[in-house]
Enzyme design. Structure first.
Site, PDB file in Angstrom:
ATOM      1  N   GLY B 322       0.832  -1.214   0.000  1.00 25.78           N
ATOM      2  CA  GLY B 322       0.000   0.000   0.000  1.00 25.78           C
ATOM      3  C   GLY B 322       0.858   1.253   0.000  1.00 25.78           C
ATOM      4  CB  SER B 323       0.200   4.645   1.303  1.00 26.60           C
ATOM      5  OG  SER B 323      -1.029   4.732   0.622  1.00 26.60           O
ATOM      6  CB  THR B 324       4.346   1.446   3.629  1.00 23.58           C
ATOM      7  OG1 THR B 324       4.089   0.210   2.961  1.00 23.58           O
ATOM      8  CG2 THR B 324       3.418   1.573   4.815  1.00 23.58           C
TER       9      THR B 324
END
Lengths: 369, 611
Positions: B322-324
């Site tokens: 995801g956004s990590t």
């Protein structure tokens, strides 16, 4: 063309390979009984599997040593000898030390003992020197200076490791070749006398464990839990086999793990416990036929080099068989020498098969009329 | 050399050959005479000796090495256990004994005992046969009291593996299992016996050869009943090596407590050495159950649990990051000069590529966004723009630098490599070219991208420390238990070919995530401690759930909820810990995972100050 082919086949010796194969199969059977685990039974133990693998490798080595005309060995003898000396020096400089002795060289992750190779190359160098010598035998002490040096240098290097078993073998094998080539009676007496006095002087230079072995050999009760224990248990195993033996896989001394190194150096005890006197008689007779066949090949060789080489190889087998069985029977001190073709161990099997290949080689290229 | 010479030599030889012939035959005769003496003349005597051979060689089991944490707190050691055995040769009525035993130990199966007894070959009658492992104190007392009624039983002591922090570290330390028959056949297990335990997972498996030690041998003299009279050590057992891990058990326990009611994983790393400070996976299990034979019911319960408690999610769970993942995208774009720190993209809440619409998580849009703000507010449209301008293979290249898509090489078995797609993989796997739209999914850490919690923690290490990637270190040193010598295992770091001002910019962005209003983890900021935390939230879509998407997180069925990620480091100025937390189906990373990371970091840094 066809006739020539048939002739060539008939020139192959069949007695030696047949006896060798029988001995190897006896070895496999005995290794199986020595390493078999009553809890997890299978038709081949891990040791048996590895021994079989080495046998396949040995066939390749045997084929190789047979295929090259042995006169090539004569040409290469000094070169191989020099190479061995370098290896032995390297062992002392950079060798791997385990249990107080430096015997191993490691090349590309594979460790091997140059002392093993030394036995063959000393015989090669000695055979070439004696065969090419213009002076006719028998020789006296002065005329043997060069052969003494040829044997002495590697002998001392191996003693330094220390690997007394191998050093002793090098000495005994070389002695057999020199004796066969011919020495005067006076030399013979001097040599034996010198040998005894060297042995007595050498006692001072022996390591403690080596002295211990010899002392307990003389009196096994001295140390029943240590070295003497091995000889005592080995004698119990063999003796309890009686005339007919306890039967295959029924050796109690073996199953209860009383025997030390039961699949390597003490394998004869495992065999004798199971098969008794008659089995041992068969085994020893097979070895005698094997050795006499080697001696016969030396007599048929077409040149002096071939005949010296055959004697050297026969002597190599003779001393190993005799010392190993003598040790297990309590006739000799405990030295780590395996029983050729029978004991578990890849290097020993491979070397033996290469030597057999050379014997066949000499026989194959004998003089035909 | 002349032919005459040859002839002379061979003639001399053949004279001596006759002597050699005699020597061979004579030597053989000597051996046979000796054999005749031993086997025939004294055969009876030796046979008697063999039958009465009262000397037995027994094994002394080596103690398994102890496993410590970095402050030498014990994570695995050996306790004294009691086993019930019977000595076959001393038993006349096995059925009766079995019936009697069941009266005291109701869970024994009398038929199995009788069966086992009957299989013992005659020459092994003297050897104790194990009937039950690990007796409890009560069982022990009961048996000792009734020993006179139970002839032939023997209580044996044995070392039993014990794990003081079983639930906290079971995945990391692993467990033991009995060796099986197939393994016993292999040369690698030459030194093993049928009743031996071997490491089956985790550290116990990976360092089996060091931990095991070398068994010793003992010679015992026994009487006719098999009772030991004298014992004499032939070879001492050499205990296995001790291992000192990089784990901080306090932090490990803290993280386990925070995660134990959830399904997920957390990994904490020291950014200056690559030391693994903690590695937690939940749900957990007790590895103490495996130290003696595990009961069938326990095994079935663990094995059939749909949440797979045996799996070490930290190294085996592969999740979309995801956004990590945006941090790696940002580094790649800056380094390949796709954007500069000042480059802005306009976010209207949606990005159009052909006919397809790619949504930002904020449907109202972020407006003008530069790189720093894209991290702070996790703007998806910014990364769609990067994705549309970069090739997937360049992205894969940077992922590889940060350790994604391949095994980290941690000293644990069965690590999973995660996954980073490339165009050639797509061609090989699907016989199809790579589409630009797929790069857009990758750019926000979705699509084919998969990473383990360990990998995400390691990927943030270079960002925290200013540019060095470390191979994870789990064992600090190995200690020889006999001579106390220590062999240290050195940290292995390498500098990444990424400009330090680019990394600094990303660092700043991650600071803003936590410490500026509108940052996605602003609620998680730490105040009043003298240090600040930085980090990145992530929310990974699990599946496209059927039907229209409900508005509120709680209304979604658990198994369709998103995975929540948070990867953080602190203190911001001089990072001492990097931590990644993943909560399966936890929903948004900022609310599910971030509080766990925050609390663990506070706990760890406070502990560090006190020391």
């Amino acid at each position: 063309m066809q006739q020539l082919g048939r002739k060539k086949v008939s020139r192959l010796d069949f007695i030696l390979p047949t006896i060798s194969l029988i001995l190897f199969l006896i070895g496999m059977l005995t290794i199986y009984s020595a390493t078999y685990n009553p809890v997890t039974v299978s038709w081949l133990t891990p040791y048996g599997k590895r021994q079989l693998l080495w046998f396949c490798l040995g066939l390749v080595g045997m084929g190789g040593s047979f295929a090259i005309d042995y006169q090539f060995y004569q040409k290469a003898a000094y070169l191989l000898y020099g190479f061995t000396i370098i290896l032995l020096v390297l062992v002392l400089l950079v060798g791997k030390t385990s249990m107080g002795a430096t015997r191993w060289l490691t090349v590309g992750g594979i460790a091997f003992q140059p002392a093993e190779l030394t036995k063959l190359t000393v015989v090669l160098a000695l055979s070439r020197y004696l065969a090419e010598r213009r002076l006719p035998p028998p020789y006296n002490l002065k005329e043997l200076l060069v052969p003494f040096a040829l044997v002495g240098v590697p002998f001392l290097l191996v003693v330094k490791q220390p690997d007394l078993g191998s050093a002793m073998l090098i000495f005994l094998i070389s002695f057999a070749v020199i004796f066969y080539a011919g020495i005067t009676r006076k030399t013979m007496i001097t040599l034996v006398a010198a040998g005894i006095s060297v042995a007595m002087a050498g006692w001072h230079f022996l390591h403690d464990y080596q002295r211990q072995r010899i002392l307990t050999f003389i009196n096994p009760d001295l140390d029943p839990q240590g070295t003497g224990y091995h000889i005592a248990q080995s004698k119990i195993a063999i003796g309890s086999g009686g005339i007919w033996g306890k039967g295959f896989l029924k050796g109690t001394q073996n199953l209860l793990h009383f025997l030390p190194e039961q699949h390597t150096d003490f394998i004869f005890a495992v065999f004798a416990e199971q098969w008794g006197f008659w089995g041992s008689l068969v085994l020893i007779t097979l070895f005698i036929i094997f050795l006499l066949r080697g001696l016969a090949i030396s007599q048929e060789a077409k040149d002096a080099f071939g005949s010296y080489l055959a004697v050297g190889i026969t002597a190599t087998f003779f001393w190993q068989v005799w010392i190993n069985i003598g040790m297990v029977l309590g006739l000799m001190p405990v030295v780590g020498i395996p029983l050729p073709l029978i004991s578990y161990g890849g290097t020993s099997l491979l070397t033996s098969m290469i030597l057999i290949g050379i014997l066949l080689n000499i026989h194959f290229r004998k003089q035909y009329f | 050399m002349s032919v005459a010479d040859q002839k002379a030599k061979q003639e001399q030889g053949s004279r001596n050959a006759r002597l050699l012939f005699l020597v061979i035959v004579l030597a053989g005769a000597i051996l046979l005479v000796r054999l005749w003496y031993l086997q025939i003349l004294r055969g009876e005597y030796f046979n008697r000796l063999a039958k009465n051979n009262h000397i037995r060689v027994r094994r002394i089991r080596a103690l398994r090495g102890v496993i410590y944490d970095r402050h030498r707190k014990i994570l695995a050691d050996n306790h004294l256990g009691f086993n019930l055995s019977i000595i076959p040769e001393n038993i006349s009525d096995i059925e009766g004994l079995a019936r009697e035993l069941v009266r005291y130990l109701p869970d024994l199966d009398p038929a199995a005992i009788v069966n086992k007894f009957k299989q013992v070959p005659s020459y092994l009658q003297y050897r104790p046969l194990k009937v039950k492992n690990n007796l409890t104190r009560d069982e022990l007392a009961l048996l000792e009291a009734h020993k006179p009624d139970l002839p032939g039983i023997l209580i044996e002591t044995e070392a039993v593996r014990h794990y003081p922090f079983d639930l906290e570290c079971s995945h990391l330390i692993g467990y033991l299992g009995y060796i099986n028959e197939r393994e016993l056949q292999q040369p690698a297990y030459e030194a093993y016996y049928p009743d031996d335990l071997v490491g089956r997972s985790g550290i116990e498996a990976r360092f089996e050869d060091l931990l095991r030690g070398t068994d010793g041998k003992r010679q015992v003299e026994v009487n006719a009943l098999g009772r030991e009279l004298h014992s004499h050590v032939i070879r001492e057992a050499l205990p296995g090596d001790n291992l000192v891990l990089t784990i901080d058990i306090d932090l490990q326990s803290c993280l386990y407590d925070l995660l134990k009611d959830k399904v997920g994983s957390a990994v904490a790393v020291d950014p200056h050495t690559g030391d693994i400070l903690a590695m937690v996976s939940t749900p957990s299990f007790s590895n103490n159950m495996f130290a003696t034979r595990i009961s069938r019911a326990d095994w079935q319960a663990i094995n059939s649990d749909p949440l797979k408690p045996l799996q070490n999610r930290a190294i085996q769970g592969q999740y979309p990051p995801g956004s990590t993942f945006k941090v790696i995208m940002a580094a790649a774009a800056l380094e390949d000069q796709v954007v500069t720190p000042a480059t802005r993209f306009f976010c209207s809440g949606v990005y159009r590529l052909g006919n397809a619409r790619f949504r930002c998580w904020n449907k109202y849009g972020h407006g003008e966004v530069n790189l720093s703000r894209s991290l702070k507010e996790s703007c998806d449209v910014y990364y769609y723009n990067l994705g549309s301008q970069m090739s997937i293979d360049r992205i894969a290249h940077y992922c590889s630098l940060f350790g994604l898509g391949k095994k980290s090489g941690i000293s644990l078995a069965q690590e999973k490599p995660g996954f980073i797609p490339t165009s050639s993989w797509k061609l090989k796997r699907f016989h199809d070219q790579w589409y630009r739209g797929e790069t857009l999914s990758v750019a926000i850490g979705q699509g084919f991208v998969l990473a383990t919690p360990l990998q995400m923690a390691l990927a943030y290490v270079p960002i925290a420390n200013g540019g060095s990637y470390f191979r994870p270190r789990l064992v600090k040193y190995v200690e020889d238990r006999v001579n106390r010598q220590q062999r240290a295992i050195e940290p292995a770091g390498r500098r990444l070919p990424i400009k330090s001002n680019h990394l600094e910019l990303i660092r700043q962005g991650l600071w803003r995530v936590v410490n500026e209003p509108h940052g996605t983890a602003y609620r998680m900021r730490v105040t009043g401690t003298g240090w600040e935390m930085a980090g990145k939230t992530g929310t990974a879509q699990v599946v496209n759930q059927p039907g229209p998407r409900p508005k509120k997180g709680e209304e979604i069925p658990w198994k369709y909820r998103d995975h929540g990620w948070f990867v953080a480091f602190a203190p911001f100025r001089d990072p001492k810990i990097v931590i990644s937390v993943l909560v399966e189906h936890g929903g948004h990373g900022g609310s599910a995972a971030a509080p766990i990371a925050r609390e663990a970091i506070i706990y760890y840094l406070q502990n560090l100050e006190e020391q």
